[in-house]
Enzyme design. Structure first.
Site, PDB file in Angstrom:
ATOM      1  CB  VAL A  11      -0.853  -0.003   1.069  1.00 49.35           C
ATOM      2  CG1 VAL A  11      -1.398   0.913   1.718  1.00 49.35           C
ATOM      3  CG2 VAL A  11      -2.019  -0.836   1.033  1.00 49.35           C
ATOM      4  CD  GLU A 151      -5.008   2.839  -1.402  1.00 48.87           C
ATOM      5  OE1 GLU A 151      -5.163   3.786  -1.273  1.00 48.87           O
ATOM      6  OE2 GLU A 151      -5.719   1.854  -2.941  1.00 48.87           O
ATOM      7  CB  CYS A 263      -6.980  -8.104   2.521  1.00 53.97           C
ATOM      8  SG  CYS A 263      -6.338  -6.314   2.043  1.00 53.97           S
TER       9      CYS A 263
HETATM   10  N1  LIG Z   1      -1.565  -5.053   0.828  1.00 49.66           N
HETATM   11  C1  LIG Z   1      -3.146  -5.071   0.217  1.00 49.66           C
HETATM   12  O1  LIG Z   1      -3.796  -5.058  -0.650  1.00 49.66           O
HETATM   13  C2  LIG Z   1      -3.649  -4.065   1.057  1.00 49.66           C
HETATM   14  C3  LIG Z   1      -5.362  -3.283   0.787  1.00 49.66           C
HETATM   15  C4  LIG Z   1      -5.884  -2.204   1.501  1.00 49.66           C
HETATM   16  C5  LIG Z   1      -5.640  -1.859   2.868  1.00 49.66           C
HETATM   17  N2  LIG Z   1      -4.312  -2.654   3.377  1.00 49.66           N
HETATM   18  C6  LIG Z   1      -3.916  -2.204   4.375  1.00 49.66           C
HETATM   19  O2  LIG Z   1      -2.551  -1.103   4.409  1.00 49.66           O
HETATM   20  C7  LIG Z   1      -1.652  -1.533   5.249  1.00 49.66           C
HETATM   21  C8  LIG Z   1      -0.557  -1.444   5.044  1.00 49.66           C
HETATM   22  O3  LIG Z   1      -0.885  -3.765   4.405  1.00 49.66           O
HETATM   23  P1  LIG Z   1       1.013  -3.772   3.247  1.00 49.66           P
HETATM   24  O4  LIG Z   1       0.375  -4.906   2.630  1.00 49.66           O
HETATM   25  O5  LIG Z   1       1.393  -2.582   2.290  1.00 49.66           O
HETATM   26  O6  LIG Z   1       2.008  -4.209   4.237  1.00 49.66           O
HETATM   27  P2  LIG Z   1       3.003  -4.688   4.048  1.00 49.66           P
HETATM   28  O7  LIG Z   1       3.607  -5.567   5.036  1.00 49.66           O
HETATM   29  O8  LIG Z   1       3.785  -5.179   2.945  1.00 49.66           O
HETATM   30  O9  LIG Z   1       3.832  -3.002   4.191  1.00 49.66           O
HETATM   31  C9  LIG Z   1       4.194  -2.898   5.534  1.00 49.66           C
HETATM   32  C10 LIG Z   1       5.177  -2.068   5.739  1.00 49.66           C
HETATM   33  O10 LIG Z   1       5.213  -0.854   6.910  1.00 49.66           O
HETATM   34  C11 LIG Z   1       6.874  -1.122   7.648  1.00 49.66           C
HETATM   35  N3  LIG Z   1       6.940  -0.946   8.699  1.00 49.66           N
HETATM   36  C12 LIG Z   1       6.311  -1.007   9.518  1.00 49.66           C
HETATM   37  N4  LIG Z   1       6.182  -0.253  10.798  1.00 49.66           N
HETATM   38  C13 LIG Z   1       7.181   0.674  10.954  1.00 49.66           C
HETATM   39  C14 LIG Z   1       7.440   2.148  10.904  1.00 49.66           C
HETATM   40  N5  LIG Z   1       7.153   1.941  12.737  1.00 49.66           N
HETATM   41  N6  LIG Z   1       8.122   2.870  10.714  1.00 49.66           N
HETATM   42  C15 LIG Z   1       7.998   2.507   9.338  1.00 49.66           C
HETATM   43  N7  LIG Z   1       7.371   1.268   8.334  1.00 49.66           N
HETATM   44  C16 LIG Z   1       7.222   0.635   9.018  1.00 49.66           C
HETATM   45  C17 LIG Z   1       7.348  -2.721   6.793  1.00 49.66           C
HETATM   46  O11 LIG Z   1       8.906  -2.572   7.517  1.00 49.66           O
HETATM   47  C18 LIG Z   1       6.296  -2.564   5.640  1.00 49.66           C
HETATM   48  O12 LIG Z   1       8.216  -2.386   4.447  1.00 49.66           O
HETATM   49  C19 LIG Z   1      -2.374  -3.056   6.174  1.00 49.66           C
HETATM   50  O13 LIG Z   1      -3.240  -2.562   7.333  1.00 49.66           O
HETATM   51  C20 LIG Z   1      -3.651  -3.329   5.449  1.00 49.66           C
HETATM   52  O14 LIG Z   1      -4.804  -4.096   5.900  1.00 49.66           O
HETATM   53  C21 LIG Z   1      -3.598  -3.460   2.558  1.00 49.66           C
END
Ligand SMILES: NC(=O)c1ccc[n+]([C@@H]2O[C@H](COP(=O)([O-])OP(=O)(O)OC[C@H]3O[C@@H](n4cnc5c(N)ncnc54)[C@H](O)[C@@H]3O)[C@@H](O)[C@H]2O)c1
Length: 438
Positions: A11, A151, A263
Site C-alpha cells: 500500500v 485503501e 486482507c
Molecule cells: N495489501 C493490500 O492489498 C492492502 C489493500 C488495502 C489495504 N491494506 C492495508 O494497508 C496496510 C498495509 O498493508 P501492506 O500490505 O502494504 O503491508 P506490508 O506488510 O506490505 O508493508 C508494511 C510496511 O511497513 C513497514 N513498517 C512497519 N512498521 C513501521 C514503522 N514503525 N515505521 C516505518 N515503516 C514501518 C514494514 O517494514 C513494511 O515495509 C494494512 O493495514 C493492510 O490491511 C492492504
C-alpha cells in the site's frame, strides 16, 4: 504538496509512487533499511505490475525518495500511515506498528500537519491516533490534524486502482482536514467527484464492510459449490445465472478453495473481534469465516483421499501466490495444501511466475521449484492448480498427459473444461461441477 508515506509495502509504495506521479513531492519512510536501500538504488522489493517503472520514473524526476529517517516529516504537509495491521492471537488487528509510526512522525511534524491513516484499522483507532499524536506534539506547542483514508487497491492491479479509483473514502472530523485531502487528491478527482466524506468511525467501518461483504459472497458460492457436487449441479452455471441479475452483479461469485491473501482473512477476523469487544454478534461475518475454513479443508481432504487411495508419491502444483498478479503469499491456499502434502510424505514440485522467491522463505528446499508448467508436471501423479495465472489457462494437455505419471488434475479455480481433459485421458476434479467432482 510535500507528503511523507510511512511504510513502503504494497500500500505505502503504491501510494508514494502514485502521489509522486501526479506531482506531489513524496518521501517514503520505512524501518527496513534494506528495503529503503533497494528502492533508492532503483530496485523494487515486491512484484506489482507497472510499479517498478513508476517508482523509477519519479525517482529520476526528483519527486520520490526513500529513507529510514523520520526527520523528513519536519516540513510535510501530510504524513500517510501505511504500515501493517496483522492479526493478533485473538484475531484483532495488532495496532502497534500504526501507533509507533504515527507517534514517531509526530516528534518531527510541523504545526497543522495532516496525519492520514491509510492502514486498515478497527473503529476508534483514528481517534486514538489523534490523541497519541497530539500528546507527543503538545510538548512543542504544536498540533496535528488526523484523518482516515482507507485503501481499496487490489494487489496485481494496484497502480491502476490507485490512479483511477472508483471512490476515495475520507473520514474527517474538521473542515481543514477535508480541504487538505481534497487538494491532495485533486488530480484523481478531475472528471467526476470520487470523494465520499464521512466521519472517521464510519470510514473505518466502511473498509471492513467492503472486504467482509466480498468475503461473504465468496463463502456463499463456496457453500453452494459443495452442495452442487452432491446433488449434481454446476456452480459455474449458477454463477452465470445469478451474476446476470443486476441486483447481484457478477463480481466475487467464483467458487474455489476459499479466500486467502493479506486482507480478507485478516479483516474478517478483525471485524469479528470488534463485534466481540463491543458485545455485538455478527453471525453473517462469522459464517463467512467458518465457511472459508470448511471450503479449504474440504478441498484438501478430497486431495488427500486420492493421495492415500492411489499411493501418490509426487504432486505438481501450479500457482503459489494467493492470486494472480502478485508475489504475495500471505494466507495463500498453497500454504495449507502444500503443508498437507508434505505431511503426507508426498514430494512437491511447484511453479509460480512471481511467488517462487517468497515460497522459498516458507519451504526452502523442502519442495522443488520449476519455471515451466510442463516441467513441473514431469512424473507427477497429480497436478493441483491453485492460482489462475494466465500461463496456466491454456495448457497443452496432450503433452501434460504424456509428462505426468498419473491422470488426476485438481482444478481449484474451475479453469478447465472437463470433457476436453478427458479426451487426453485426464480426470479433472474441479469445484462444484457435479457428481464427477466428488
Ligand atoms: N495489501 C493490500 O492489498 C492492502 C489493500 C488495502 C489495504 N491494506 C492495508 O494497508 C496496510 C498495509 O498493508 P501492506 O500490505 O502494504 O503491508 P506490508 O506488510 O506490505 O508493508 C508494511 C510496511 O511497513 C513497514 N513498517 C512497519 N512498521 C513501521 C514503522 N514503525 N515505521 C516505518 N515503516 C514501518 C514494514 O517494514 C513494511 O515495509 C494494512 O493495514 C493492510 O490491511 C492492504
Amino acid at each position: 504538496m510535500k507528503l511523507c508515506v510511512v511504510g513502503s509495502g504494497y500500500v505505502g509504495l503504491v501510494t508514494a509512487a502514485c502521489m509522486a506521479e501526479v506531482g506531489h513531492h513524496v518521501v517514503g519512510i520505512d524501518i527496513n533499511a534494506n528495503k529503503v536501500d533497494m528502492l533508492n538504488d532503483g530496485g523494487i522489493p515486491i512484484y506489482e505490475p507497472g510499479l517498478d517503472k513508476l517508482v523509477l520514473k519519479n525517482r529520476e524526476q526528483g519527486r520520490l525518495f526513500f529513507t529510514t529517517d523520520y526527520s523528513v516529516c519536519a516540513d510535510a504537509d501530510a504524513v500517510f500511515i501505511a504500515v501493517g495491521t496483522p492479526p493478533d492471537e485473538d484475531g484483532s488487528a495488532d495496532l502497534q506498528y500504526v501507533i509507533a509510526a504515527a507517534t514517531t512522525a509526530a516528534k518531527h511534524m510541523p504545526d497543522g500537519c495532516l496525519v492520514v491513516v491509510k492502514s486498515t484499522v478497527p473503529v476508534g483507532t483514528t481517534d486514538a491516533v489523534a490523541e497519541e499524536v497530539n500528546q507527543v506534539m503538545q510538548g512543542r506547542g504544536v498540533s496535528a490534524l488526523v484523518a482516515f483514508n482507507p485503501e481499496f487497491l487490489r494487489e496485481g492491479n494496484a497502480v491502476g486502482d490507485f490512479l483511477k479509483p472508483d471512490r476515495i473514502i475520507v473520514g474527517v472530523e474538521d473542515v481543514a482536514s477535508e480541504k487538505k485531502l481534497k487538494r491532495m487528491y485533486a488530480a484523481f478527482n478531475r472528471n467526476r467527484d470520487r470523494m465520499i466524506m464521512m466521519d472517521r468511525r464510519s470510514a473505518e467501518l466502511t473498509k471492513y464492510a467492503a472486504n467482509c461483504m466480498l468475503a461473504t459472497r465468496i463463502s456463499f458460492m463456496n457453500d453452494l459449490s459443495r452442495l452442487c457436487d452432491v446433488v449434481d449441479g454446476d456452480i459455474e452455471s449458477i454463477r452465470r445465472g445469478i451474476g446476470a441479475d443486476e441486483r447481484i452483479g457478477s463480481h466475487f461469485l467464483y467458487a474455489g478453495i476459499g479466500y486467502g491473501g493479506s486482507c480478507f482473512p485478516k479483516d474478517v477476523q478483525a471485524l469479528l473481534a470488534t463485534g466481540e469487544k463491543y458485545g455485538v454478534d455478527l453471525p453473517v461475518v462469522s459464517a463467512a469465516w467458518q465457511a472459508n475454513k470448511i471450503q479449504r479443508q474440504w478441498f484438501i481432504a478430497r486431495l488427500l483421499n486420492v493421495v492415500k487411495a492411489k499411493d501418490v508419491k509426487q504432486v505438481a502444483v501450479w500457482g503459489l501466490a494467493f492470486k494472480p498478479g502478485t508475489d504475495d503469499m500471505r494466507e495463500a491456499p498453497s500454504i495449507d495444501v502444500i503443508d498437507a502434502l508434505l505431511d503426507a510424505g508426498v514430494k512437491v514440485t511447484a511453479c509460480d511466475p512471481a511467488a517462487a522467491e517468497e515460497a522459498k522463505h516458507i519451504w526452502g528446499n523442502q519442495i522443488t521449484y520449476q519455471d515451466s508448467p510442463e516441467a513441473t508436471c514431469k512424473d507427477a501423479d497429480i497436478l493441483v492448480v491453485l492460482t489462475e495465472w494466465l500461463m496456466f489457462r491454456e495448457p497443452d494437455w496432450a503433452s501434460i498427459a504424456d509428462l505426468m505419471h498419473g491422470t488426476d488434475i485438481f482444478d481449484a479455480r474451475n479453469l478447465y473444461v472437463q470433457e476436453e481433459l478427458a479426451q487426453h485421458g485426464l480426470n479433472c476434479i474441479a469445484v462444484g461441477r457435479g457428481k464427477s467432482c466428488l
